[in-house]
Design a protein around this motif. Structure first.
Motif, short mmCIF file in Angstrom:
data_model
loop_
_atom_site.label_atom_id
_atom_site.label_comp_id
_atom_site.label_asym_id
_atom_site.label_seq_id
_atom_site.Cartn_x
_atom_site.Cartn_y
_atom_site.Cartn_z
N LYS A 182 19.76 -5.11 2.84
CA LYS A 182 18.30 -4.63 2.75
C LYS A 182 17.32 -5.69 2.02
O LYS A 182 15.85 -5.23 1.95
CB LYS A 182 18.23 -3.21 2.19
CG LYS A 182 18.93 -2.29 3.11
CD LYS A 182 18.59 -1.86 4.29
CE LYS A 182 19.43 -0.71 4.96
NZ LYS A 182 20.61 -0.80 5.23
N ASP A 183 17.94 -6.68 1.59
CA ASP A 183 17.17 -7.59 0.69
C ASP A 183 16.76 -8.90 1.53
O ASP A 183 16.12 -9.74 0.93
CB ASP A 183 17.58 -7.90 -0.64
CG ASP A 183 19.09 -8.60 -0.35
OD1 ASP A 183 19.42 -8.51 0.78
OD2 ASP A 183 19.48 -9.20 -1.46
N GLU A 238 10.58 -5.09 0.44
CA GLU A 238 9.11 -5.51 0.01
C GLU A 238 8.19 -4.60 0.48
O GLU A 238 8.07 -4.65 1.74
CB GLU A 238 8.95 -6.97 0.00
CG GLU A 238 9.81 -7.92 -0.87
CD GLU A 238 9.64 -9.40 -0.49
OE1 GLU A 238 8.76 -9.59 0.30
OE2 GLU A 238 10.41 -10.23 -1.18
N THR A 239 7.20 -3.95 -0.15
CA THR A 239 6.11 -3.38 0.63
C THR A 239 5.04 -4.07 0.75
O THR A 239 4.77 -5.10 -0.17
CB THR A 239 5.92 -1.99 -0.03
OG1 THR A 239 5.31 -2.29 -1.54
CG2 THR A 239 7.01 -0.93 -0.02
N ALA A 258 -6.12 2.83 -1.70
CA ALA A 258 -5.89 3.13 -0.28
C ALA A 258 -4.81 4.47 -0.15
O ALA A 258 -4.16 4.77 -0.90
CB ALA A 258 -5.09 1.85 0.19
N ARG A 259 -5.34 4.76 0.90
CA ARG A 259 -4.49 6.23 1.38
C ARG A 259 -2.99 6.28 1.99
O ARG A 259 -2.56 6.99 2.13
CB ARG A 259 -5.53 7.10 2.31
CG ARG A 259 -6.79 7.39 1.41
CD ARG A 259 -7.80 7.95 2.72
NE ARG A 259 -8.26 9.44 2.23
CZ ARG A 259 -8.93 9.83 2.94
NH1 ARG A 259 -9.27 9.74 4.07
NH2 ARG A 259 -9.26 11.39 2.54
N GLN A 260 -2.88 4.93 2.35
CA GLN A 260 -1.67 4.86 3.16
C GLN A 260 -0.45 4.88 2.28
O GLN A 260 -0.53 4.34 1.16
CB GLN A 260 -1.68 3.53 3.71
CG GLN A 260 -2.65 3.12 4.84
CD GLN A 260 -2.86 1.88 5.41
OE1 GLN A 260 -2.54 0.89 4.47
NE2 GLN A 260 -3.39 1.64 6.46
N SER A 261 0.55 5.20 2.74
CA SER A 261 1.78 5.31 1.98
C SER A 261 2.30 3.88 1.91
O SER A 261 2.09 2.98 2.93
CB SER A 261 2.72 6.16 2.69
OG SER A 261 3.29 5.94 3.81
N PRO A 262 3.47 3.75 1.06
CA PRO A 262 4.00 2.29 1.04
C PRO A 262 4.63 1.92 2.25
O PRO A 262 5.16 3.01 2.84
CB PRO A 262 4.70 2.24 -0.24
CG PRO A 262 4.35 3.40 -1.08
CD PRO A 262 3.63 4.53 -0.09
#
Length: 177
Positions: free
Chosen positions: A22-23, A49-50, A57-61
């Motif tokens: 996952k990295d 990484e996001t 901002a209103r977006q989720s990560p």
């Protein structure tokens, strides 16, 4: 948001498990669900990484952001952790929780990654090298030079005097609605 699951299938020899890291960077191809011709091939993102967002901002990560021609808003892809996957799958009445492949999975499709998407559809996974950790039946972990892009991989577990290999490697991405 629609849930997409990446599946992997391979024939094993001397393999105890295969894990998606996952990295590491992952490479996928995506398309615009509202257009037959808008695609982005081999887009690279890192699930650990996001995307950096503007303050307020209103977006989720999320892990990948693409803006299609004519769209005002960016489309997003978010890789889900185990807890989020279980919650999302419970709503969809599915049991395809991503996990590592084990020797019992040889030749079977196994979910390895779940992605929640808004405004884009992943349709192909492209192995680049080093996205996977392969562990032999003897317990030796192969963490470097595990390149599955050619469809086959082989090495030798010197500690246990055993050959290890993966063949007939395939990937697919399916949407769960």
């Amino acid at each position: 948001m629609v849930l997409f699951v990446l599946y992997m299938k391979a024939e094993f020899e001397g393999i105890g498990s295969i894990a998606l890291r996952k990295d590491q960077n992952l490479c996928i191809s995506v398309r615009n669900p509202l257009s037959d011709f808008e695609t982005r091939d081999k887009v690279v993102f890192n699930p650990s990484e996001t995307v950096e967002q503007e303050e307020g901002a209103r977006q989720s990560p999320h892990h990948l952001s693409i803006k299609w021609e004519g769209n005002k808003k960016a489309c997003m892809l978010e890789c889900l952790d185990e807890k989020a996957v279980k919650t999302a799958l419970k709503k969809k009445k599915s049991k395809d929780v991503p996990r590592d492949l084990t020797e019992d999975d040889s030749g079977n499709w196994v979910p390895i990654l779940a992605m929640e998407c808004r405004g884009l559809e992943p349709y192909a996974f492209h192995a680049m090298g080093d996205e996977f950790v392969v562990t032999s039946q003897g317990g030796k972990a192969f963490t470097e030079d595990v390149d599955l892009s050619e469809g086959d991989w082989a090495d030798y577990d010197e500690e246990n005097d055993a050959a290890v290999s993966l063949s007939e490697i395939e990937f697919k991405i399916e949407g769960i609605r």
